[in-house]
Structures are given as C-alpha cells and as structure tokens.
Write a protein that holds these residues in place. Sequence first.
Motif, PDB file in Angstrom:
ATOM      1  N   GLN A  47      63.844 -18.345  52.834  1.00 21.95           N
ATOM      2  CA  GLN A  47      64.188 -17.074  52.207  1.00 21.95           C
ATOM      3  C   GLN A  47      63.071 -16.047  52.364  1.00 21.95           C
ATOM      4  O   GLN A  47      63.308 -14.853  52.203  1.00 21.95           O
ATOM      5  N   GLN A  48      61.874 -16.499  52.671  1.00 19.16           N
ATOM      6  CA  GLN A  48      60.748 -15.593  52.848  1.00 19.16           C
ATOM      7  C   GLN A  48      60.549 -15.204  54.316  1.00 19.16           C
ATOM      8  O   GLN A  48      59.572 -14.553  54.648  1.00 19.16           O
ATOM      9  N   LEU A  49      61.483 -15.607  55.172  1.00 19.80           N
ATOM     10  CA  LEU A  49      61.376 -15.328  56.607  1.00 19.80           C
ATOM     11  C   LEU A  49      62.532 -14.452  57.058  1.00 19.80           C
ATOM     12  O   LEU A  49      63.662 -14.625  56.622  1.00 19.80           O
ATOM     13  N   VAL A  50      62.220 -13.517  57.959  1.00 15.49           N
ATOM     14  CA  VAL A  50      63.230 -12.670  58.588  1.00 15.49           C
ATOM     15  C   VAL A  50      62.864 -12.549  60.058  1.00 15.49           C
ATOM     16  O   VAL A  50      61.715 -12.283  60.399  1.00 15.49           O
ATOM     17  N   MET A  51      63.854 -12.756  60.928  1.00 14.13           N
ATOM     18  CA  MET A  51      63.607 -12.609  62.363  1.00 14.13           C
ATOM     19  C   MET A  51      64.287 -11.340  62.861  1.00 14.13           C
ATOM     20  O   MET A  51      65.487 -11.158  62.700  1.00 14.13           O
ATOM     21  N   TYR A  52      63.493 -10.466  63.454  1.00 13.95           N
ATOM     22  CA  TYR A  52      64.008  -9.265  64.102  1.00 13.95           C
ATOM     23  C   TYR A  52      64.251  -9.619  65.558  1.00 13.95           C
ATOM     24  O   TYR A  52      63.405 -10.239  66.196  1.00 13.95           O
ATOM     25  N   GLN A  53      65.424  -9.217  66.066  1.00 12.06           N
ATOM     26  CA  GLN A  53      65.827  -9.679  67.384  1.00 12.06           C
ATOM     27  C   GLN A  53      66.702  -8.660  68.094  1.00 12.06           C
ATOM     28  O   GLN A  53      67.202  -7.730  67.481  1.00 12.06           O
ATOM     29  N   ALA A  90      59.285  -1.218  63.247  1.00  8.36           N
ATOM     30  CA  ALA A  90      58.254  -0.288  63.719  1.00  8.36           C
ATOM     31  C   ALA A  90      57.232   0.016  62.630  1.00  8.36           C
ATOM     32  O   ALA A  90      56.029   0.032  62.883  1.00  8.36           O
ATOM     33  N   THR A  91      57.705   0.219  61.423  1.00 13.05           N
ATOM     34  CA  THR A  91      56.809   0.552  60.310  1.00 13.05           C
ATOM     35  C   THR A  91      55.983  -0.650  59.873  1.00 13.05           C
ATOM     36  O   THR A  91      54.764  -0.567  59.743  1.00 13.05           O
ATOM     37  N   GLY A  92      56.651  -1.765  59.636  1.00 11.24           N
ATOM     38  CA  GLY A  92      55.958  -2.949  59.123  1.00 11.24           C
ATOM     39  C   GLY A  92      55.131  -3.668  60.164  1.00 11.24           C
ATOM     40  O   GLY A  92      53.970  -3.996  59.936  1.00 11.24           O
ATOM     41  N   GLY A  93      55.718  -3.903  61.326  1.00 10.90           N
ATOM     42  CA  GLY A  93      55.037  -4.660  62.371  1.00 10.90           C
ATOM     43  C   GLY A  93      54.149  -3.807  63.263  1.00 10.90           C
ATOM     44  O   GLY A  93      53.294  -4.319  63.962  1.00 10.90           O
ATOM     45  N   GLY A  94      54.406  -2.508  63.278  1.00  9.58           N
ATOM     46  CA  GLY A  94      53.571  -1.624  64.083  1.00  9.58           C
ATOM     47  C   GLY A  94      54.132  -1.339  65.464  1.00  9.58           C
ATOM     48  O   GLY A  94      53.663  -0.441  66.148  1.00  9.58           O
ATOM     49  N   LYS A  95      55.139  -2.092  65.897  1.00  3.58           N
ATOM     50  CA  LYS A  95      55.743  -1.854  67.202  1.00  3.58           C
ATOM     51  C   LYS A  95      57.153  -2.435  67.225  1.00  3.58           C
ATOM     52  O   LYS A  95      57.463  -3.357  66.482  1.00  3.58           O
ATOM     53  N   LYS A  97      59.064  -4.583  69.084  1.00  6.95           N
ATOM     54  CA  LYS A  97      58.978  -5.653  70.076  1.00  6.95           C
ATOM     55  C   LYS A  97      59.623  -6.884  69.458  1.00  6.95           C
ATOM     56  O   LYS A  97      59.351  -7.204  68.300  1.00  6.95           O
ATOM     57  N   VAL A  98      60.487  -7.533  70.209  1.00  2.76           N
ATOM     58  CA  VAL A  98      61.178  -8.707  69.685  1.00  2.76           C
ATOM     59  C   VAL A  98      60.941  -9.888  70.603  1.00  2.76           C
ATOM     60  O   VAL A  98      60.623  -9.696  71.782  1.00  2.76           O
ATOM     61  N   PRO A  99      61.071 -11.100  70.113  1.00  2.00           N
ATOM     62  CA  PRO A  99      61.341 -11.452  68.733  1.00  2.00           C
ATOM     63  C   PRO A  99      60.124 -11.218  67.847  1.00  2.00           C
ATOM     64  O   PRO A  99      58.980 -11.264  68.314  1.00  2.00           O
ATOM     65  N   CYS A 100      60.392 -10.988  66.584  1.00  2.00           N
ATOM     66  CA  CYS A 100      59.325 -10.819  65.600  1.00  2.00           C
ATOM     67  C   CYS A 100      59.752 -11.520  64.320  1.00  2.00           C
ATOM     68  O   CYS A 100      60.869 -11.307  63.838  1.00  2.00           O
ATOM     69  N   LEU A 101      58.879 -12.340  63.799  1.00  2.00           N
ATOM     70  CA  LEU A 101      59.157 -13.059  62.554  1.00  2.00           C
ATOM     71  C   LEU A 101      58.343 -12.421  61.439  1.00  2.00           C
ATOM     72  O   LEU A 101      57.116 -12.331  61.521  1.00  2.00           O
ATOM     73  N   ARG A 102      59.057 -11.957  60.413  1.00  2.00           N
ATOM     74  CA  ARG A 102      58.402 -11.390  59.230  1.00  2.00           C
ATOM     75  C   ARG A 102      58.240 -12.526  58.240  1.00  2.00           C
ATOM     76  O   ARG A 102      59.213 -13.158  57.828  1.00  2.00           O
ATOM     77  N   ILE A 103      56.990 -12.776  57.859  1.00  2.31           N
ATOM     78  CA  ILE A 103      56.669 -13.883  56.963  1.00  2.31           C
ATOM     79  C   ILE A 103      56.079 -13.304  55.682  1.00  2.31           C
ATOM     80  O   ILE A 103      55.052 -12.625  55.726  1.00  2.31           O
ATOM     81  N   GLU A 104      56.734 -13.584  54.567  1.00  4.84           N
ATOM     82  CA  GLU A 104      56.234 -13.118  53.277  1.00  4.84           C
ATOM     83  C   GLU A 104      55.795 -14.338  52.477  1.00  4.84           C
ATOM     84  O   GLU A 104      56.528 -15.320  52.387  1.00  4.84           O
ATOM     85  N   ASP A 106      54.012 -16.100  48.776  1.00  5.55           N
ATOM     86  CA  ASP A 106      54.301 -16.027  47.339  1.00  5.55           C
ATOM     87  C   ASP A 106      53.600 -14.858  46.648  1.00  5.55           C
ATOM     88  O   ASP A 106      54.015 -14.427  45.577  1.00  5.55           O
ATOM     89  N   GLN A 107      52.536 -14.332  47.246  1.00  4.59           N
ATOM     90  CA  GLN A 107      51.814 -13.193  46.675  1.00  4.59           C
ATOM     91  C   GLN A 107      52.353 -11.866  47.215  1.00  4.59           C
ATOM     92  O   GLN A 107      51.720 -10.833  47.068  1.00  4.59           O
ATOM     93  N   ALA A 108      53.502 -11.909  47.868  1.00  5.80           N
ATOM     94  CA  ALA A 108      54.172 -10.734  48.444  1.00  5.80           C
ATOM     95  C   ALA A 108      53.367 -10.091  49.580  1.00  5.80           C
ATOM     96  O   ALA A 108      53.556  -8.927  49.887  1.00  5.80           O
ATOM     97  N   GLU A 109      52.484 -10.867  50.205  1.00  4.62           N
ATOM     98  CA  GLU A 109      51.773 -10.388  51.388  1.00  4.62           C
ATOM     99  C   GLU A 109      52.660 -10.668  52.600  1.00  4.62           C
ATOM    100  O   GLU A 109      53.278 -11.728  52.697  1.00  4.62           O
ATOM    101  N   VAL A 110      52.718  -9.698  53.510  1.00  3.54           N
ATOM    102  CA  VAL A 110      53.611  -9.811  54.659  1.00  3.54           C
ATOM    103  C   VAL A 110      52.794  -9.923  55.933  1.00  3.54           C
ATOM    104  O   VAL A 110      51.824  -9.193  56.141  1.00  3.54           O
ATOM    105  N   ARG A 111      53.226 -10.837  56.786  1.00  2.00           N
ATOM    106  CA  ARG A 111      52.613 -11.044  58.104  1.00  2.00           C
ATOM    107  C   ARG A 111      53.716 -10.902  59.147  1.00  2.00           C
ATOM    108  O   ARG A 111      54.835 -11.393  58.956  1.00  2.00           O
TER     109      ARG A 111
END
Length: 130
Positions: A47-53, A90-95, A97-104, A106-111
């Motif tokens: 639930q803390q993962l999202v894949m942009y594709q 573009a805003t969160g990842g900076g570019k 480009k796919v694939p990109c995995l958004r990882i959040e 428990d402290q709400a920090e996003v990678r």
Amino acid sequence: MRAVIRLFFRGIRLILTPFMLVAEKLSTPAPVKREPKEQLKVDKACQQLVMYQFLACPFCIKVRKEIARLGLSIEKRDAQHNAHHRAELATGGGKVKVPCLRIENDQAEVRWLYESNDIIAYLQQQFTPK
C-alpha cells in the motif's frame, strides 16, 4: 524532418504495442504462494508503493512481470495518458521517466526509484519469500 521521424516511430509503436501486450500476458509467470497471514503483511506493505508506467514500455513490462511473479498488489499509474499522474511523477521524482517506483515509509518520507533493474532488485529484496 523531425516530424517525419516522430510519425515513423509512432507508427512503429502503434504496430508493436498489441504484440508486446499479448506477449506480456502469455509470458507472465504464476505468483509465488504465501501463507494467508504472510500475504496480508505483503499486501499492507504494498500500500506504500506506487509504480508509474507507460503501458507498452518494455522496461515497465519487465517490472510488471516481476510484480506478478512476486504476487504483489502495487498500484500502477499511467504517466503516459494521465496528465495528473505525469505531473506527480515530474514534481515528486524530478523527471518524467518510467518505470518509477514511489516508495513511502512509515514516517511519510518518499523515495523515487528509477531503472527497472533497481526496482526489481528492491522488490526482490523486500518481498521474496524466505
């Protein structure tokens, strides 16, 4: 000249896309089996993962096949045809480009993790059954 080249590659993509998607469906492996309790933990972590594709991106297909093999329920967002998801990437990842995995965490920090091989290595490290 640029317009002609773009049209050429769009045409190639239009022709190849259905074949790539059918090949993905036919070659996607069966998911690993987990105990129901363990699968619930995995589903919660996903639930803390999202894949942009992009749907027909070969690198995205590679990651989706690994997601299927590991039996993960990761939300997938289309960054090609959905302007909102593209802007998030573009805003969160900076570019864009796919694939990109958004990882959040428990402290709400996003990678934001790019590169299919890096994403697959991360998923295998986190979710391969022991």
